[in-house]
Design a protein around this motif. Structure first.
Motif, PDB file in Angstrom:
ATOM      1  N   THR A  19      -6.415   4.263   0.915  1.00 62.78           N
ATOM      2  CA  THR A  19      -5.990   3.182   0.267  1.00 62.78           C
ATOM      3  C   THR A  19      -6.177   2.201   1.430  1.00 62.78           C
ATOM      4  O   THR A  19      -6.447   1.071   1.273  1.00 62.78           O
ATOM      5  CB  THR A  19      -4.791   3.156  -0.322  1.00 62.78           C
ATOM      6  OG1 THR A  19      -4.791   4.321  -1.326  1.00 62.78           O
ATOM      7  CG2 THR A  19      -4.449   1.771  -1.114  1.00 62.78           C
ATOM      8  N   ALA A  20      -5.388   2.368   2.530  1.00 67.58           N
ATOM      9  CA  ALA A  20      -5.082   1.326   3.720  1.00 67.58           C
ATOM     10  C   ALA A  20      -6.522   1.036   4.338  1.00 67.58           C
ATOM     11  O   ALA A  20      -6.739  -0.025   4.496  1.00 67.58           O
ATOM     12  CB  ALA A  20      -4.187   2.054   4.802  1.00 67.58           C
ATOM     13  N   TRP A  63      -2.444   7.637   1.152  1.00 62.72           N
ATOM     14  CA  TRP A  63      -2.098   6.192   2.001  1.00 62.72           C
ATOM     15  C   TRP A  63      -3.351   5.920   2.876  1.00 62.72           C
ATOM     16  O   TRP A  63      -3.593   4.653   2.974  1.00 62.72           O
ATOM     17  CB  TRP A  63      -0.888   6.745   2.551  1.00 62.72           C
ATOM     18  CG  TRP A  63      -0.377   5.474   3.256  1.00 62.72           C
ATOM     19  CD1 TRP A  63       0.426   4.397   3.107  1.00 62.72           C
ATOM     20  CD2 TRP A  63      -0.392   5.402   4.799  1.00 62.72           C
ATOM     21  NE1 TRP A  63       0.682   3.757   4.037  1.00 62.72           N
ATOM     22  CE2 TRP A  63       0.123   4.081   5.054  1.00 62.72           C
ATOM     23  CE3 TRP A  63      -1.218   6.009   5.822  1.00 62.72           C
ATOM     24  CZ2 TRP A  63       0.032   3.567   6.407  1.00 62.72           C
ATOM     25  CZ3 TRP A  63      -1.451   5.513   7.249  1.00 62.72           C
ATOM     26  CH2 TRP A  63      -0.419   4.344   7.273  1.00 62.72           C
ATOM     27  N   THR A  64      -3.914   6.692   3.533  1.00 62.86           N
ATOM     28  CA  THR A  64      -4.971   6.654   4.687  1.00 62.86           C
ATOM     29  C   THR A  64      -6.097   6.149   3.914  1.00 62.86           C
ATOM     30  O   THR A  64      -6.678   4.953   4.407  1.00 62.86           O
ATOM     31  CB  THR A  64      -5.168   7.708   5.459  1.00 62.86           C
ATOM     32  OG1 THR A  64      -5.750   8.854   4.651  1.00 62.86           O
ATOM     33  CG2 THR A  64      -4.284   8.086   6.196  1.00 62.86           C
ATOM     34  N   ASP A 118       5.309   1.693   6.478  1.00 65.46           N
ATOM     35  CA  ASP A 118       4.252   2.750   6.815  1.00 65.46           C
ATOM     36  C   ASP A 118       5.203   3.912   6.715  1.00 65.46           C
ATOM     37  O   ASP A 118       4.807   5.011   7.314  1.00 65.46           O
ATOM     38  CB  ASP A 118       3.628   2.655   8.188  1.00 65.46           C
ATOM     39  CG  ASP A 118       4.403   2.599   9.388  1.00 65.46           C
ATOM     40  OD1 ASP A 118       4.439   3.338  10.262  1.00 65.46           O
ATOM     41  OD2 ASP A 118       5.481   1.657   9.473  1.00 65.46           O
ATOM     42  N   PHE A 157      -0.051  12.750  -0.192  1.00 62.15           N
ATOM     43  CA  PHE A 157       0.453  11.434   0.132  1.00 62.15           C
ATOM     44  C   PHE A 157      -0.344  10.940   1.328  1.00 62.15           C
ATOM     45  O   PHE A 157      -0.912   9.679   1.308  1.00 62.15           O
ATOM     46  CB  PHE A 157       1.801  11.473   0.330  1.00 62.15           C
ATOM     47  CG  PHE A 157       2.406   9.743   0.700  1.00 62.15           C
ATOM     48  CD1 PHE A 157       2.447   8.906  -0.516  1.00 62.15           C
ATOM     49  CD2 PHE A 157       2.292   9.319   1.977  1.00 62.15           C
ATOM     50  CE1 PHE A 157       2.750   7.492  -0.085  1.00 62.15           C
ATOM     51  CE2 PHE A 157       2.564   8.018   2.402  1.00 62.15           C
ATOM     52  CZ  PHE A 157       2.883   7.375   1.247  1.00 62.15           C
ATOM     53  N   SER A 161       0.736   3.865  -2.999  1.00 56.31           N
ATOM     54  CA  SER A 161       0.477   5.170  -2.618  1.00 56.31           C
ATOM     55  C   SER A 161       1.500   6.087  -3.447  1.00 56.31           C
ATOM     56  O   SER A 161       1.203   7.219  -3.898  1.00 56.31           O
ATOM     57  CB  SER A 161       0.350   5.538  -1.400  1.00 56.31           C
ATOM     58  OG  SER A 161      -0.826   4.590  -0.793  1.00 56.31           O
ATOM     59  N   ILE A 198       0.975  -1.396   0.031  1.00 51.43           N
ATOM     60  CA  ILE A 198      -0.023  -0.100   0.001  1.00 51.43           C
ATOM     61  C   ILE A 198       0.999   1.362   0.065  1.00 51.43           C
ATOM     62  O   ILE A 198       0.378   2.170  -0.807  1.00 51.43           O
ATOM     63  CB  ILE A 198      -1.031  -0.082   1.383  1.00 51.43           C
ATOM     64  CG1 ILE A 198      -2.062  -0.847   0.950  1.00 51.43           C
ATOM     65  CG2 ILE A 198      -1.496   1.453   1.445  1.00 51.43           C
ATOM     66  CD1 ILE A 198      -2.935  -1.284   2.095  1.00 51.43           C
ATOM     67  N   THR A 199       1.997   1.233   0.706  1.00 55.93           N
ATOM     68  CA  THR A 199       2.710   2.336   0.903  1.00 55.93           C
ATOM     69  C   THR A 199       3.425   2.681  -0.473  1.00 55.93           C
ATOM     70  O   THR A 199       3.581   3.864  -1.252  1.00 55.93           O
ATOM     71  CB  THR A 199       3.906   2.220   1.930  1.00 55.93           C
ATOM     72  OG1 THR A 199       3.233   2.052   3.159  1.00 55.93           O
ATOM     73  CG2 THR A 199       4.802   3.411   1.890  1.00 55.93           C
TER      74      THR A 199
END
Length: 526
Positions: free
Chosen positions: A332-333, A329-330, A307, A325, A270, A266-267
């Motif tokens: 998507t996670a 990121w948040t 992370d 970002f 992103s 995920i990171t």
């Protein structure tokens, strides 16, 4: 119930190891060494400790990612070890025999002296470790032991020097490697980092080739699209909130592996999206004062794993990209992961903006402190937070001490942040900060650059000067932007705080094209 000997390894002070140099290429190489530390380096040590061929070891290592739900030690009694997790400077390895675990640690740390000099590790070893039962308690105990060992042992990780050999410029290590590019001797720590840096650049170019559209990642701080005479650089450090606790809540080794694999995915996913968005904006950025983009992207990653993300970019992109970002990121996670923290995933960021020639390591120290200050707000109120600081060469000390010294000379705090990213109603919402910036930009009839400079000077001069200036501006039709409290707009401050100096300070570092881009993204996502 099958039990094994668990070895937990963690790189101590990753940031200090990576940013111990002011040379970007050394930082890039050190980051690559950390990222790939457990890819190839343990192979020889594991082969020797477990009496295996290196090809056999490589096959075993590959299995934890290919079959994360499978515990191979349970299924195959002939296997001497298996990988629990390799990720972000951390490793969890399970051994069938304790003596082989101890032997591996000895051989691996010895090899580090040659392959990654200067790197320090903390190690914990636990017998009776079960991959499937009481996993949260066991992993917590391992981490506690590792933290205890980290504070008790301070190993020497550089080879001693001979008295006849020149030391490096920091006086730390011997200079025995000849750098043909620079025509001088360098120490072996720097040589290892520079060799890794070349490999990192090649891998980065390969992995992002389809997104770059002919642009390259820069290897020098002054090649981020800055313009001479108006050259600023930003370092952005982002860190997920409560991630250590989230990993330790894993119910089993298989769950722990999946969390690690998914978080890395995920990171990186992103960041790839961030790169793609920057590439699409480049044509518009070329028209912004202070930008002179040619062949290089105006950003590049320094640390990218799990992370944790640190990147360097053009000084006028730092605030925008940090918020962007975290939002990517948040979302998507929280959308793609099943096991969420109680209030969902959040992250904090620090953004340090400085003249390009300002010492790189000092800038990183500041950005790390800023991220810590943002996390303090998260611990008190939850959510994602961002703190920023525009570095002036005339001020020294920590950011906190500089701000406190400024506050003593005024009736109000000159810095209003840190700013929350996911609570638009909060008085310290980043939306309010940028709405105020937009207001000043759009009311150019009353708030010209000289008027804004005079407003900023009035805040520093004190309440009486500020009152006189605001009365004069009101007579001309100029009002301060609306904010959460009427007192802010009426007299410029309230309850010992003022939000307006921050708006003025970031005007130079948040171009209108980015405000427009942010607004268009908000319309799409809402």
């Amino acid at each position: 119930m099958n039990q094994y000997c668990a070895v937990l390894i963690d790189v101590v002070s990753i940031q200090k190891y990576i940013f111990s140099s002011n040379e970007l290429r050394d930082n890039l190489g050190a980051s690559h060494i950390v990222k790939t530390l457990f890819d190839d380096l343990p192979v020889s040590a594991l082969a020797q400790a477990c009496n295996l061929k290196e090809t056999e070891v490589q096959k075993i290592i590959a299995q934890w990612r290919e079959n994360p739900a499978k515990i191979m030690l349970d299924d195959d009694p002939s296997l001497p070890f298996e990988i629990g997790v390799f990720s972000g400077g951390k490793a969890l390895i399970l051994f069938r025999k304790k003596n082989e675990a101890n032997e591996f640690v000895k051989k691996f740390t010895k090899e580090l002296l040659l392959k990654a000099p200067g790197m320090q590790l903390a190690v914990a070893i636990m017998e009776g470790f079960s991959p499937n039962q009481n996993f949260p308690e066991q992993i917590a105990e391992l981490y506690a032991q590792m933290m205890n060992n980290r504070n008790r042992y301070f190993p020497v990780t550089t080879l001693p020097a001979h008295s006849i050999t020149a030391a490096n410029s920091e006086g730390e290590t011997i200079s025995t490697h000849y750098n043909t590019d620079e025509g001088k001797y360098i120490d072996y720590k720097t040589a290892a980092k520079q060799a890794a840096g070349k490999e990192a650049q090649s891998i980065l170019k390969r992995d992002y080739a389809e997104l770059l559209e002919g642009y390259s990642f820069p290897t020098r701080v002054d090649r981020l699209g800055q313009k001479e005479g108006d050259s600023y650089t930003a370092i952005v450090h982002l860190d997920g909130n409560g991630m250590g606790n989230w990993f330790q809540q894993s119910t089993s080794l298989a769950d722990y592996r999946l969390r690690s694999i998914n978080m890395v995915r995920i990171t990186e996913q992103s960041f790839r999206r961030l790169i793609a968005e920057v590439v699409k904006m480049i044509d518009k950025l070329k028209d912004v004062p202070g930008f002179e983009i040619k062949d290089n992207l105006p950003l590049r990653p320094l640390i990218l794993g799990g992370d944790d993300l640190t990147f360097i970019c053009h000084g006028k992109l730092g605030l925008f990209l940090a918020e962007r970002f975290i939002n990517i990121w948040t979302k998507t996670a929280n959308r793609e992961l099943d096991s969420l923290p109680d209030k969902g995933f959040s992250a904090c960021a620090g953004v340090a903006i400085a003249k390009t020639k300002y010492p790189f390591y000092r800038t990183y120290q500041i950005v790390e402190e800023l991220c810590t200050l943002a996390k303090e707000c998260h611990r008190e109120e939850g959510g994602s937070w961002l703190d920023f600081y525009i570095i002036s060469g005339t001020k020294s000390g920590s950011v906190q001490s500089i701000r406190e010294a400024e506050d003593k000379d005024h009736d109000y705090q000159m810095y209003f942040g840190p700013y929350v990213l996911d609570n638009p109603e909060h008085e310290k919402s980043i939306n309010r900060l940028l709405d105020g910036l937009n207001y000043f930009n759009n009311d150019s009839e009353h708030w010209t650059n000289p008027h804004l400079k005079e407003l900023r000077a009035s805040f520093y001069a004190g309440p009486e000067f500020l009152k006189t200036f605001l009365i004069d501006m009101a007579a001309r039709g100029g009002q301060l932007p609306e904010h959460a409290r009427i007192a802010y707009q009426m007299r410029g401050y309230g309850d010992g705080k003022t939000p307006y100096p921050d708006m003025i300070d970031i005007m130079e570092f948040y171009p209108r094209v980015l405000l427009e881009r942010r607004e268009s993204i908000a319309k799409v996502t809402n």
